[in-house]
Design an enzyme around this catalytic site. Structure first.
Site, mmCIF file in Angstrom:
data_model
loop_
_atom_site.group_PDB
_atom_site.id
_atom_site.type_symbol
_atom_site.label_atom_id
_atom_site.label_comp_id
_atom_site.label_asym_id
_atom_site.label_seq_id
_atom_site.Cartn_x
_atom_site.Cartn_y
_atom_site.Cartn_z
ATOM 1 N N CYS A 38 7.740 9.410 -6.737
ATOM 2 C CA CYS A 38 7.229 8.325 -5.903
ATOM 3 C C CYS A 38 6.040 7.654 -6.602
ATOM 4 O O CYS A 38 5.121 8.335 -7.049
ATOM 5 C CB CYS A 38 6.806 8.917 -4.564
ATOM 6 S SG CYS A 38 5.717 7.901 -3.587
ATOM 7 N N GLU A 39 6.079 6.345 -6.667
ATOM 8 C CA GLU A 39 4.996 5.635 -7.338
ATOM 9 C C GLU A 39 3.707 5.628 -6.518
ATOM 10 O O GLU A 39 2.644 5.332 -7.053
ATOM 11 C CB GLU A 39 5.408 4.208 -7.682
ATOM 12 C CG GLU A 39 5.617 3.296 -6.507
ATOM 13 C CD GLU A 39 6.088 1.913 -6.932
ATOM 14 O OE1 GLU A 39 5.723 0.959 -6.231
ATOM 15 O OE2 GLU A 39 6.803 1.781 -7.937
ATOM 16 N N HIS A 40 3.777 5.955 -5.238
ATOM 17 C CA HIS A 40 2.567 5.948 -4.410
ATOM 18 C C HIS A 40 1.732 7.208 -4.574
ATOM 19 O O HIS A 40 0.506 7.144 -4.528
ATOM 20 C CB HIS A 40 2.945 5.771 -2.931
ATOM 21 C CG HIS A 40 3.588 4.461 -2.653
ATOM 22 N ND1 HIS A 40 4.581 4.315 -1.714
ATOM 23 C CD2 HIS A 40 3.408 3.241 -3.200
ATOM 24 C CE1 HIS A 40 4.972 3.048 -1.687
ATOM 25 N NE2 HIS A 40 4.282 2.384 -2.578
ATOM 26 N N HIS A 41 2.378 8.372 -4.711
ATOM 27 C CA HIS A 41 1.657 9.642 -4.808
ATOM 28 C C HIS A 41 1.986 10.415 -6.081
ATOM 29 O O HIS A 41 1.464 11.498 -6.285
ATOM 30 C CB HIS A 41 1.998 10.548 -3.614
ATOM 31 C CG HIS A 41 1.696 9.950 -2.286
ATOM 32 N ND1 HIS A 41 2.654 9.328 -1.513
ATOM 33 C CD2 HIS A 41 0.536 9.867 -1.594
ATOM 34 C CE1 HIS A 41 2.105 8.896 -0.401
ATOM 35 N NE2 HIS A 41 0.825 9.211 -0.414
ATOM 36 N N GLN B 258 12.493 4.735 -3.661
ATOM 37 C CA GLN B 258 13.918 5.019 -3.509
ATOM 38 C C GLN B 258 14.705 3.711 -3.369
ATOM 39 O O GLN B 258 15.785 3.571 -3.940
ATOM 40 C CB GLN B 258 14.159 5.929 -2.305
ATOM 41 C CG GLN B 258 15.615 6.335 -2.156
ATOM 42 C CD GLN B 258 15.803 7.430 -1.127
ATOM 43 O OE1 GLN B 258 15.025 8.385 -1.075
ATOM 44 N NE2 GLN B 258 16.830 7.303 -0.321
ATOM 45 N N HIS C 20 11.495 13.574 0.036
ATOM 46 C CA HIS C 20 10.277 13.134 -0.642
ATOM 47 C C HIS C 20 9.179 14.160 -0.377
ATOM 48 O O HIS C 20 8.823 14.391 0.778
ATOM 49 C CB HIS C 20 9.838 11.768 -0.111
ATOM 50 C CG HIS C 20 10.808 10.673 -0.404
ATOM 51 N ND1 HIS C 20 10.434 9.522 -1.046
ATOM 52 C CD2 HIS C 20 12.133 10.554 -0.161
ATOM 53 C CE1 HIS C 20 11.483 8.739 -1.184
ATOM 54 N NE2 HIS C 20 12.529 9.344 -0.647
ATOM 55 N N CYS D 117 6.177 13.857 -0.749
ATOM 56 C CA CYS D 117 5.013 13.253 -0.105
ATOM 57 C C CYS D 117 5.147 13.309 1.416
ATOM 58 O O CYS D 117 4.161 13.134 2.133
ATOM 59 C CB CYS D 117 4.788 11.820 -0.592
ATOM 60 S SG CYS D 117 6.182 10.720 -0.417
#
Length: 192
Positions: free
Chosen positions: A86-89, A128, A156, A158
């Site tokens: 995941c690019e956020h976490h 995703q 995920h 996260c």
């Protein structure tokens, strides 16, 4: 763009120190190098654009099958196992299964190439939803078909290992182009 493994080593060393540990202790002294090598492998797709991935796996065959000529004849490859981050976490997206369908337009792609495309599109810092649209874009370029469907189901970390901690939560995304976009009967064939 090449992955800068030396910079990764330096930053991982800094992270270990920021966590309050000694990056020079026996158990950690080789960790920056191991993490840099792992990142080079699991983020391999970041080295390539979608067009470059399409060129890598652009092995197609002229249709030599006597297809019925119906506009809904399709090729489906289901349950391709991939993982991503995941690019956020930078958290692991795991237990991901990708299904890809397309309606051939004069040529077909080798089945293993579909799995390789899905794998390479996932090997990036991703969402995703974007994995699905990247696969569809690459498949369109390789096959010449404008009718592509991608379904992805995955977990995920996260959501499962931190934050809300819902260990059984799964995310399902779909990408439909061409005939799949407006034809619920075609959509159901990949969703089943």
């Amino acid at each position: 763009m090449a992955i800068d493994t030396e910079a990764i080593k330096e930053h991982v060393r800094g992270i270990l120190a920021a966590l309050g540990d000694d990056p020079d202790r026996e158990g950690l002294k080789d960790t920056p190098d191991r993490v840099a090598r792992m990142y080079a492998e699991v983020f391999e797709g970041m080295n390539y654009t979608n067009h470059e991935i399409a060129q890598m796996f652009n092995k197609t065959f002229e249709e030599d099958l006597e297809l019925s000529g119906r506009s809904d004849d399709m090729v489906i490859v289901k349950d391709i196992e991939v993982f991503s981050y995941c690019e956020h976490h930078m958290a692991l997206m795991y237990d991901m299964k990708v299904s890809v369908a397309y309606i051939p337009k004069g040529k077909v792609i080798g089945l293993s190439k579909i799995a390789r495309i899905a794998d390479m599109a996932a090997k990036r810092l991703q969402l995703q939803e974007r994995i699905g649209s990247d696969i569809a874009e690459i498949m369109q370029e390789v096959t010449g078909s404008d009718s592509i469907a991608v379904r992805i189901q995955g977990c995920h970390s996260c959501m499962t290992a931190r934050g809300i901690k819902k260990s059984s939560a799964q995310t399902v995304t779909t990408t439909f182009t061409g005939q799949f976009k407006d034809n619920p009967a075609l959509q159901m064939r990949i969703l089943m």
